[in-house]
Scaffold this active site. Structure first.
Site, PDB file in Angstrom:
ATOM      1  N   PHE A 174      75.881  -9.121   4.795  1.00 32.00           N
ATOM      2  CA  PHE A 174      75.293  -7.856   4.973  1.00 32.00           C
ATOM      3  C   PHE A 174      75.612  -6.979   3.840  1.00 32.00           C
ATOM      4  CE2 PHE A 174      78.597  -6.614   8.043  1.00 32.00           C
ATOM      5  CZ  PHE A 174      78.515  -5.372   7.776  1.00 32.00           C
ATOM      6  N   CYS A 175      75.160  -6.064   3.340  1.00 30.83           N
ATOM      7  CA  CYS A 175      75.978  -5.304   1.869  1.00 30.83           C
ATOM      8  C   CYS A 175      75.311  -3.254   2.017  1.00 30.83           C
ATOM      9  CB  CYS A 175      75.823  -5.850   0.607  1.00 30.83           C
ATOM     10  SG  CYS A 175      74.469  -6.048   0.143  1.00 30.83           S
ATOM     11  N   THR A 176      74.953  -3.100   1.526  1.00 25.94           N
ATOM     12  CA  THR A 176      74.426  -1.863   1.195  1.00 25.94           C
ATOM     13  C   THR A 176      72.997  -2.204   1.289  1.00 25.94           C
ATOM     14  OG1 THR A 176      75.699  -0.992  -0.402  1.00 25.94           O
ATOM     15  CG2 THR A 176      74.100   0.479   0.231  1.00 25.94           C
TER      16      THR A 176
END
Length: 261
Positions: free
Chosen positions: A180-182
């Site tokens: 996951f990331c922003t």
């Protein structure tokens, strides 16, 4: 109120410079501020302004071949959190320097925010494998918040991710691994790389933390999500940490700030 959007989309762009000029003109006409990256692999946009101005630019982008299916993350603030408009051409919309990890014809399996919430609640995936969340952002961003018990890699730049993750491959062989990331752009590339590197059972969080906040809220998440503008970070209800007029730009990562989603 000011509408803020975060958008990325992978699709081939034959003439990035020409598209860059058109986007600069459209954003200027709409009085938008923020940043736009144009690369042969696609587009990455962070823009703020009136709702009408934003929608006019999104309509233009959707008319570009390959960009009809844009996914837009929206949030609101009382001021425009960008000092000016920057529209630039780059080699990649997020630097990874691995040409085999561009999500065009294929992408790693995507997990919806609601699916991830269910897996977090159970602590395992639908097949009973233990859940491991991998944060693909840099260590400064993680200071503002992350999913509880996520693997947090000691990296300052996204290009360092493969070297940091490779030693974990054996220990994650029996796990359901969700990157996951922003906003989804980094975990798209990271998940593809993990598949190529032989990691088993890899997913990406579709739409990243921002879509998770919008659809689920803060379940299983601690703190806030760093964003790349003067709001600094967003809370799980998508309200900004700083929601007032800012006279001095806030840029805690000025010395090594990435442009990512």
């Amino acid at each position: 109120m000011v509408l803020n959007i975060a958008v990325y989309h992978f699709a081939p762009i034959a003439e990035p410079t020409a598209l860059r000029e058109l986007l600069f003109e459209r954003c200027t006409q709409a009085a938008l501020r923020g940043s736009v990256l144009v690369a042969p692999e696609g587009l990455n946009l962070f823009l703020a302004g009136t709702e009408a101005g934003i929608e006019s630019v999104l309509d233009f982008v959707r008319g570009v071949p390959g960009f009809a299916e844009l996914r837009v993350k929206r949030s609101w603030s009382t001021h425009v959190p960008f000092a000016r408009l920057k529209v630039r051409c780059k080699r990649e919309i997020i630097a990874f320097r691995r040409d085999d990890c561009v999500p065009r014809a294929r992408r790693a399996p995507a997990l919806s925010p609601q699916q991830l919430r269910d897996w977090i609640e159970r602590g395992q995936d639908d097949a009973g494998r233990r859940l491991v969340l991998v944060d693909t952002r840099n260590r400064e961003e993680m200071l503002y918040g992350s999913f509880e018990n996520a693997v947090e890699l000691p990296i300052d730049n996204f290009t360092e991710l493969p070297a940091a993750l490779e030693p974990l491959k054996e220990s994650l062989a029996d796990a359901a691994v969700v990157s996951f990331c922003t906003g989804g752009i980094r975990c798209e590339k990271a998940a593809l790389w993990m598949q190529e590197a032989g990691f088993a059972n890899v997913w990406q969080l579709d739409g990243g933390i921002l879509d998770y906040f919008e659809q689920v809220g803060g379940f299983g998440y601690r703190g806030e999500c760093f964003v790349f503008d003067e709001r600094v970070a967003l809370k799980p209800d998508l309200s900004p940490r700083l929601d007032a007029e800012v006279t001095v730009p806030v840029d805690p990562l000025a010395h090594k700030r990435p442009h990512a989603a």
